[in-house]
Scaffold this motif. Sequence first.
Motif, PDB file in Angstrom:
ATOM      1  N   THR A  36     -15.368 -26.900  26.405  1.00  0.00           N
ATOM      2  CA  THR A  36     -14.470 -27.312  25.436  1.00  0.00           C
ATOM      3  C   THR A  36     -13.299 -26.701  25.364  1.00  0.00           C
ATOM      4  O   THR A  36     -12.841 -25.970  26.663  1.00  0.00           O
ATOM      5  CB  THR A  36     -15.113 -27.034  23.979  1.00  0.00           C
ATOM      6  N   GLY A  37     -12.602 -26.313  24.474  1.00  0.00           N
ATOM      7  CA  GLY A  37     -11.140 -25.818  24.480  1.00  0.00           C
ATOM      8  C   GLY A  37     -10.051 -26.699  24.791  1.00  0.00           C
ATOM      9  O   GLY A  37     -10.349 -27.809  24.990  1.00  0.00           O
ATOM     10  N   SER A  38      -8.731 -26.449  24.899  1.00  0.00           N
ATOM     11  CA  SER A  38      -7.869 -27.189  24.792  1.00  0.00           C
ATOM     12  C   SER A  38      -7.641 -27.507  26.597  1.00  0.00           C
ATOM     13  O   SER A  38      -7.102 -28.899  26.717  1.00  0.00           O
ATOM     14  CB  SER A  38      -6.343 -26.562  24.577  1.00  0.00           C
ATOM     15  N   LEU A  66     -21.762 -26.330  27.228  1.00  0.00           N
ATOM     16  CA  LEU A  66     -21.768 -24.873  27.634  1.00  0.00           C
ATOM     17  C   LEU A  66     -21.912 -23.690  26.494  1.00  0.00           C
ATOM     18  O   LEU A  66     -22.939 -22.700  26.643  1.00  0.00           O
ATOM     19  CB  LEU A  66     -20.276 -24.255  28.117  1.00  0.00           C
ATOM     20  N   ASP A  67     -21.499 -23.982  25.342  1.00  0.00           N
ATOM     21  CA  ASP A  67     -21.473 -22.960  24.328  1.00  0.00           C
ATOM     22  C   ASP A  67     -21.421 -23.812  23.023  1.00  0.00           C
ATOM     23  O   ASP A  67     -20.810 -24.848  22.775  1.00  0.00           O
ATOM     24  CB  ASP A  67     -20.439 -21.679  24.753  1.00  0.00           C
ATOM     25  N   TYR A  80     -18.258 -26.950  18.496  1.00  0.00           N
ATOM     26  CA  TYR A  80     -17.892 -27.979  19.671  1.00  0.00           C
ATOM     27  C   TYR A  80     -18.794 -29.079  19.567  1.00  0.00           C
ATOM     28  O   TYR A  80     -18.164 -29.951  20.201  1.00  0.00           O
ATOM     29  CB  TYR A  80     -18.271 -26.927  20.855  1.00  0.00           C
ATOM     30  N   GLY A 132     -13.374 -23.939  31.689  1.00  0.00           N
ATOM     31  CA  GLY A 132     -12.036 -23.303  31.605  1.00  0.00           C
ATOM     32  C   GLY A 132     -12.070 -21.985  31.845  1.00  0.00           C
ATOM     33  O   GLY A 132     -13.313 -21.595  32.079  1.00  0.00           O
ATOM     34  N   ILE A 133     -11.011 -21.094  31.452  1.00  0.00           N
ATOM     35  CA  ILE A 133     -11.269 -19.669  31.658  1.00  0.00           C
ATOM     36  C   ILE A 133     -10.515 -18.999  30.544  1.00  0.00           C
ATOM     37  O   ILE A 133      -9.512 -19.607  29.997  1.00  0.00           O
ATOM     38  CB  ILE A 133     -10.782 -19.328  32.819  1.00  0.00           C
ATOM     39  N   GLY A 134     -11.051 -17.819  29.778  1.00  0.00           N
ATOM     40  CA  GLY A 134     -10.692 -17.106  28.660  1.00  0.00           C
ATOM     41  C   GLY A 134      -9.514 -16.355  29.438  1.00  0.00           C
ATOM     42  O   GLY A 134      -9.669 -15.993  30.552  1.00  0.00           O
ATOM     43  N   HIS A 138     -13.746 -14.845  30.368  1.00  0.00           N
ATOM     44  CA  HIS A 138     -14.824 -15.271  29.876  1.00  0.00           C
ATOM     45  C   HIS A 138     -14.788 -16.860  30.529  1.00  0.00           C
ATOM     46  O   HIS A 138     -13.902 -17.669  30.806  1.00  0.00           O
ATOM     47  CB  HIS A 138     -15.165 -15.363  28.827  1.00  0.00           C
ATOM     48  N   GLY A 140     -17.548 -20.277  29.657  1.00  0.00           N
ATOM     49  CA  GLY A 140     -18.452 -20.317  28.625  1.00  0.00           C
ATOM     50  C   GLY A 140     -17.935 -19.291  27.493  1.00  0.00           C
ATOM     51  O   GLY A 140     -17.029 -19.194  27.325  1.00  0.00           O
ATOM     52  N   PHE A 141     -19.052 -18.584  26.906  1.00  0.00           N
ATOM     53  CA  PHE A 141     -18.591 -17.374  25.934  1.00  0.00           C
ATOM     54  C   PHE A 141     -19.359 -16.168  26.737  1.00  0.00           C
ATOM     55  O   PHE A 141     -19.830 -15.217  25.907  1.00  0.00           O
ATOM     56  CB  PHE A 141     -19.161 -17.730  24.558  1.00  0.00           C
ATOM     57  N   THR A 161     -10.883 -12.513  22.369  1.00  0.00           N
ATOM     58  CA  THR A 161     -11.419 -13.972  22.166  1.00  0.00           C
ATOM     59  C   THR A 161     -11.228 -14.591  20.911  1.00  0.00           C
ATOM     60  O   THR A 161     -10.680 -15.674  20.494  1.00  0.00           O
ATOM     61  CB  THR A 161     -12.848 -14.255  22.626  1.00  0.00           C
ATOM     62  N   ARG A 167      -5.899 -19.436  16.163  1.00  0.00           N
ATOM     63  CA  ARG A 167      -5.199 -20.540  15.717  1.00  0.00           C
ATOM     64  C   ARG A 167      -5.673 -21.531  15.155  1.00  0.00           C
ATOM     65  O   ARG A 167      -5.245 -22.486  14.577  1.00  0.00           O
ATOM     66  CB  ARG A 167      -4.252 -20.738  17.027  1.00  0.00           C
ATOM     67  N   LYS A 202      -2.527 -17.858  31.385  1.00  0.00           N
ATOM     68  CA  LYS A 202      -3.830 -17.867  32.327  1.00  0.00           C
ATOM     69  C   LYS A 202      -3.613 -17.106  33.789  1.00  0.00           C
ATOM     70  O   LYS A 202      -4.699 -16.874  34.325  1.00  0.00           O
ATOM     71  CB  LYS A 202      -4.464 -19.202  32.303  1.00  0.00           C
TER      72      LYS A 202
HETATM   73  C1  GLP Z   1     -13.466 -20.876  24.615  1.00  0.00           C
HETATM   74  C2  GLP Z   1     -14.491 -21.424  25.313  1.00  0.00           C
HETATM   75  C3  GLP Z   1     -14.224 -21.679  26.801  1.00  0.00           C
HETATM   76  C4  GLP Z   1     -13.034 -22.084  27.110  1.00  0.00           C
HETATM   77  C5  GLP Z   1     -11.890 -21.078  26.394  1.00  0.00           C
HETATM   78  C6  GLP Z   1     -10.610 -21.159  26.918  1.00  0.00           C
HETATM   79  O1  GLP Z   1     -13.507 -19.596  24.311  1.00  0.00           O
HETATM   80  N1  GLP Z   1     -15.849 -21.070  25.006  1.00  0.00           N
HETATM   81  O2  GLP Z   1     -15.426 -22.533  27.390  1.00  0.00           O
HETATM   82  O3  GLP Z   1     -12.729 -22.033  28.454  1.00  0.00           O
HETATM   83  O4  GLP Z   1     -12.139 -21.129  25.334  1.00  0.00           O
HETATM   84  O5  GLP Z   1      -9.986 -22.091  25.927  1.00  0.00           O
HETATM   85  P1  GLP Z   1      -8.679 -23.043  26.230  1.00  0.00           P
HETATM   86  O6  GLP Z   1      -9.161 -24.130  27.400  1.00  0.00           O
HETATM   87  O7  GLP Z   1      -8.260 -23.543  24.688  1.00  0.00           O
HETATM   88  O8  GLP Z   1      -7.494 -22.155  26.903  1.00  0.00           O
END
Ligand code: GLP
Length: 263
Positions: A36-38, A66-67, A80, A132-134, A138, A140-141, A161, A167, A202
């Motif tokens: 998930t995530g943008s 994932l989470d 999610y 994706g990546i935090g 991170h 997932g979480f 996180t 937002r 990122k």
């Molecule tokens: C969340 C999700 C991650 C995702 C991350 C990045 O924390 N658990 O799976 O990769 O956000 O989010 P974004 O894609 O909005 O930058």
Amino acid sequence: MKIILTEDAEQAAEQVAAVILARLAAKPDLVLGLATGSTPIGVYRRLREAHARGEADFSRVRTFNLDEYLDLAPDHPQSYHHFMRVHLFEGVNVPAEHVRFPPSQGDGLLARCEAYELAIREAGGIDLQLLGIGRNGHIGFNEPTSSLASRTRIKTLTQRTLEDNARFYAPGEEQPVLASTMGIGTILDAREILLQAHGAKKASAVRAMVEGPVSAFFPASALQLHPRVTAFLDPDASRLLTLREYYGQAATYSRRLRTEGRL
Ligand code: GLP
């Protein structure tokens, strides 16, 4: 790790969607690990469009997310479950009983996390995992210091996180601090992993993931241990990579070998 330097986030989404559709064509009962995530929104839109054009049949696909935030109802706009419904499931024909999330409601959570792992194994394992990546690395979480061998479980989210995701919440609205997530070990079991990162915020995370040491303090670095990871990076996300030019050249040579039918 294979690095693909894309012109922009749209091109990355196009390429990731193309890989998913190719894998689906080759294996109609594909097992997908979903993020998930943008970041993956553009990919999901392309999958919906491909389905609408009659080019992609998801009727035998099984999905494992994932989470999920703990205690957010599935219809909560920030859950999610809701995200996946809106961005993917309402527009493709994955049967509802093929869609799974890690447990996020009620009791017996740890036993149900184990059951989630079992369900993934019974499905034959995840063929293709999207990530994706935090900003803190991170996936997932799996927050910093998550065991690199971790399995699905409950995690406490870091302040960073929580701030990154604040937002999405109305002022004063309670934000979940706990989440259930596949572990890093779970993610590394996937046969293939596609990760996307977009935007300057990122860039340092991407550098640590690709060029930094493998460390539980930076969970995405564990992807260096996986034999089949492709990272799709837009120019802002890749701008701090020391060997950026080399990754571009490597992709060109590998494309050439593929075109010549030599791989
Ligand atoms: C969340 C999700 C991650 C995702 C991350 C990045 O924390 N658990 O799976 O990769 O956000 O989010 P974004 O894609 O909005 O930058």
